[in-house]
Design a protein around this motif. Structure first.
Motif, PDB file in Angstrom:
ATOM      1  N   LEU A   1      -0.610  -6.163  -7.102  1.00 29.50           N
ATOM      2  CA  LEU A   1      -0.229  -6.364  -8.496  1.00 29.50           C
ATOM      3  C   LEU A   1       0.785  -5.315  -8.938  1.00 29.50           C
ATOM      4  O   LEU A   1       1.723  -5.633  -9.685  1.00 29.50           O
ATOM      5  CB  LEU A   1      -1.469  -6.312  -9.386  1.00 29.50           C
ATOM      6  N   MET A   2       0.606  -4.071  -8.504  1.00 29.65           N
ATOM      7  CA  MET A   2       1.563  -3.020  -8.851  1.00 29.65           C
ATOM      8  C   MET A   2       2.947  -3.337  -8.304  1.00 29.65           C
ATOM      9  O   MET A   2       3.966  -3.165  -8.996  1.00 29.65           O
ATOM     10  CB  MET A   2       1.087  -1.672  -8.322  1.00 29.65           C
ATOM     11  N   PHE A   3       3.010  -3.830  -7.093  1.00 29.86           N
ATOM     12  CA  PHE A   3       4.304  -4.151  -6.486  1.00 29.86           C
ATOM     13  C   PHE A   3       4.974  -5.320  -7.202  1.00 29.86           C
ATOM     14  O   PHE A   3       6.167  -5.257  -7.533  1.00 29.86           O
ATOM     15  CB  PHE A   3       4.108  -4.481  -5.004  1.00 29.86           C
TER      16      PHE A   3
ATOM     17  N   VAL B   1       9.842   1.839 -12.674  1.00 28.82           N
ATOM     18  CA  VAL B   1       8.776   2.082 -11.694  1.00 28.82           C
ATOM     19  C   VAL B   1       7.731   3.029 -12.280  1.00 28.82           C
ATOM     20  O   VAL B   1       6.524   2.823 -12.110  1.00 28.82           O
ATOM     21  CB  VAL B   1       9.375   2.655 -10.389  1.00 28.82           C
ATOM     22  N   THR B   2       8.192   4.053 -12.985  1.00 29.57           N
ATOM     23  CA  THR B   2       7.232   4.990 -13.598  1.00 29.57           C
ATOM     24  C   THR B   2       6.396   4.319 -14.673  1.00 29.57           C
ATOM     25  O   THR B   2       5.270   4.758 -14.940  1.00 29.57           O
ATOM     26  CB  THR B   2       7.977   6.187 -14.210  1.00 29.57           C
ATOM     27  N   ARG B   3       6.897   3.267 -15.292  1.00 34.32           N
ATOM     28  CA  ARG B   3       6.122   2.565 -16.328  1.00 34.32           C
ATOM     29  C   ARG B   3       4.839   1.978 -15.730  1.00 34.32           C
ATOM     30  O   ARG B   3       3.772   2.025 -16.357  1.00 34.32           O
ATOM     31  CB  ARG B   3       6.974   1.465 -16.965  1.00 34.32           C
TER      32      ARG B   3
ATOM     33  N   MET C   1       3.075   5.848  -3.432  1.00 36.44           N
ATOM     34  CA  MET C   1       4.297   6.628  -3.580  1.00 36.44           C
ATOM     35  C   MET C   1       4.168   7.591  -4.753  1.00 36.44           C
ATOM     36  O   MET C   1       3.621   7.250  -5.807  1.00 36.44           O
ATOM     37  CB  MET C   1       5.481   5.676  -3.788  1.00 36.44           C
ATOM     38  N   SER C   2       4.677   8.806  -4.577  1.00 40.34           N
ATOM     39  CA  SER C   2       4.621   9.818  -5.634  1.00 40.34           C
ATOM     40  C   SER C   2       5.828   9.687  -6.556  1.00 40.34           C
ATOM     41  O   SER C   2       6.953   9.415  -6.099  1.00 40.34           O
ATOM     42  CB  SER C   2       4.593  11.218  -5.015  1.00 40.34           C
ATOM     43  N   MET C   3       5.588   9.878  -7.835  1.00 45.79           N
ATOM     44  CA  MET C   3       6.662   9.785  -8.814  1.00 45.79           C
ATOM     45  C   MET C   3       7.473  11.085  -8.905  1.00 45.79           C
ATOM     46  O   MET C   3       8.580  11.072  -9.444  1.00 45.79           O
ATOM     47  CB  MET C   3       6.094   9.448 -10.192  1.00 45.79           C
ATOM     48  N   PHE C   4       6.925  12.167  -8.434  1.00 45.47           N
ATOM     49  CA  PHE C   4       7.613  13.458  -8.492  1.00 45.47           C
ATOM     50  C   PHE C   4       8.321  13.708  -7.171  1.00 45.47           C
ATOM     51  O   PHE C   4       7.743  13.503  -6.098  1.00 45.47           O
ATOM     52  CB  PHE C   4       6.602  14.578  -8.784  1.00 45.47           C
TER      53      PHE C   4
ATOM     54  N   LEU D   1       0.823  -1.205   0.000  1.00 48.87           N
ATOM     55  CA  LEU D   1       0.000   0.000   0.000  1.00 48.87           C
ATOM     56  C   LEU D   1       0.858   1.255   0.000  1.00 48.87           C
ATOM     57  O   LEU D   1       0.577   2.225  -0.730  1.00 48.87           O
ATOM     58  CB  LEU D   1      -0.931  -0.006   1.216  1.00 48.87           C
ATOM     59  N   ALA D   2       1.930   1.243   0.803  1.00 50.72           N
ATOM     60  CA  ALA D   2       2.835   2.397   0.815  1.00 50.72           C
ATOM     61  C   ALA D   2       3.527   2.562  -0.530  1.00 50.72           C
ATOM     62  O   ALA D   2       3.749   3.696  -0.994  1.00 50.72           O
ATOM     63  CB  ALA D   2       3.862   2.226   1.935  1.00 50.72           C
TER      64      ALA D   2
END
Length: 291
Positions: free
Chosen positions: A208-210, A120-122, A15-18, A10-11
């Motif tokens: 799934l994102m992780f 990660v940004t992908r 997380m922010s990409m900027f 979840l963390a």
């Protein structure tokens, strides 16, 4: 009470990409542009053209997704902060004294860190593209897959179009004719996240994102450290190709099979003859020089 695994994923998903991950994305994209033949000379002779090409490398996926959804393709210019950040990175890469940025980027640990952060940004781009497409076409699977794919790997298609306009486009490198590893892995991710978004895949989005990001980062690092361009799931592609398309060869007549084999043998013999011919020419030239 949430488990430590859920807290971690979840963390990670929140997380922010900027700015750090966006900086890594812009750095890798602009360095790929600088490595192209003649890009440095273009930057010195025509900085505006070089800057525009760099922006296509940095924001190409967003531009392509806007075009597919009939939105203004210059929407990325509305985010002044990201445009200024990408422009600053373009400037220091091409015009830094003594080429210090390129020299620092030449170290392998720096390249691995930047490439991993770019992967990660992908994931974030794919997820954002699928959400954005779903707001236009509710549960439109094909549209969601296409926009997620375009947002995550559309930069290469946009840059090929830019090369076509300039007259330097080569059909051998077209993404539609020969898909690269980023295009394949982004398409796979877009399909998986679309299934998850439509609740046809029983897994939480943050998990799934992780897992998908972990796969991207590990695969990219292995490919860079081993200096190989082999796709990690190439064997899986070959298996699917044999299952869905290779079975038809079993029902071909023996004459057509022999023709296919002879065509492959002819191409192999012609290439061997060409190699032998070139080697003979080299030998003759060397003997003439010695004489």
């Amino acid at each position: 009470m949430a488990s430590p695994w859920d807290n971690l994923t979840l963390a990670f998903s929140d997380m922010s990409m900027f700015p750090f991950f966006d900086v890594a994305h812009y750095l890798v994209s602009v360095m790929a542009l600088k490595r192209q033949p003649g890009s440095v000379a273009v930057a010195w002779k025509n900085p505006v053209s070089s800057w525009f090409t760099a922006m296509l490398h940095c924001f190409g996926g967003g531009i392509l997704s806007c075009v597919l959804l009939a939105e203004p393709p210059l929407t990325f210019l509305a985010n002044n902060t990201n445009v200024l950040l990408a422009s600053s990175i373009w400037y220091i890469i091409f015009f830094c004294p003594n080429d210090l940025v390129s020299q620092g980027y030449s170290f392998l640990p720096v390249q691995l860190l930047a490439a991993g952060m770019k992967e990660v940004t992908r994931t974030w781009k794919i997820v954002g593209g699928i959400k954005h497409a779903n707001s236009y076409y509710k549960n439109g699977w094909m549209v969601m897959i296409a926009i997620g794919w375009a947002r995550g790997a559309g930069g290469s298609i946009i840059t090929h179009f830019e090369q076509f306009v300039k007259g330097s486009w080569k059909p051998q490198g077209d993404e539609w004719l020969k898909m690269s590893y980023p295009a394949k892995v982004t398409l796979m991710g877009s399909i998986i996240f679309t299934l998850q978004h439509s609740e046809h895949l029983a897994i939480a989005r943050h998990n799934l994102m992780f897992l998908y990001t972990l796969f991207l980062v590990v695969a990219k690092i292995i490919m860079m450290t081993s200096e190989t361009a082999t796709v990690p799931f190439a064997s899986f592609e070959d298996t699917l190709n044999r299952i869905f398309f290779g079975w038809q060869q079993q029902f071909l007549p023996s004459e057509e099979k022999s023709k296919i084999k002879s065509s492959f043998s002819d191409t192999g013999s012609s290439t061997s003859k060409a190699v032998a011919g070139t080697s003979d020419k080299v030998k003759k030239k060397s003997t003439k020089k010695t004489e």
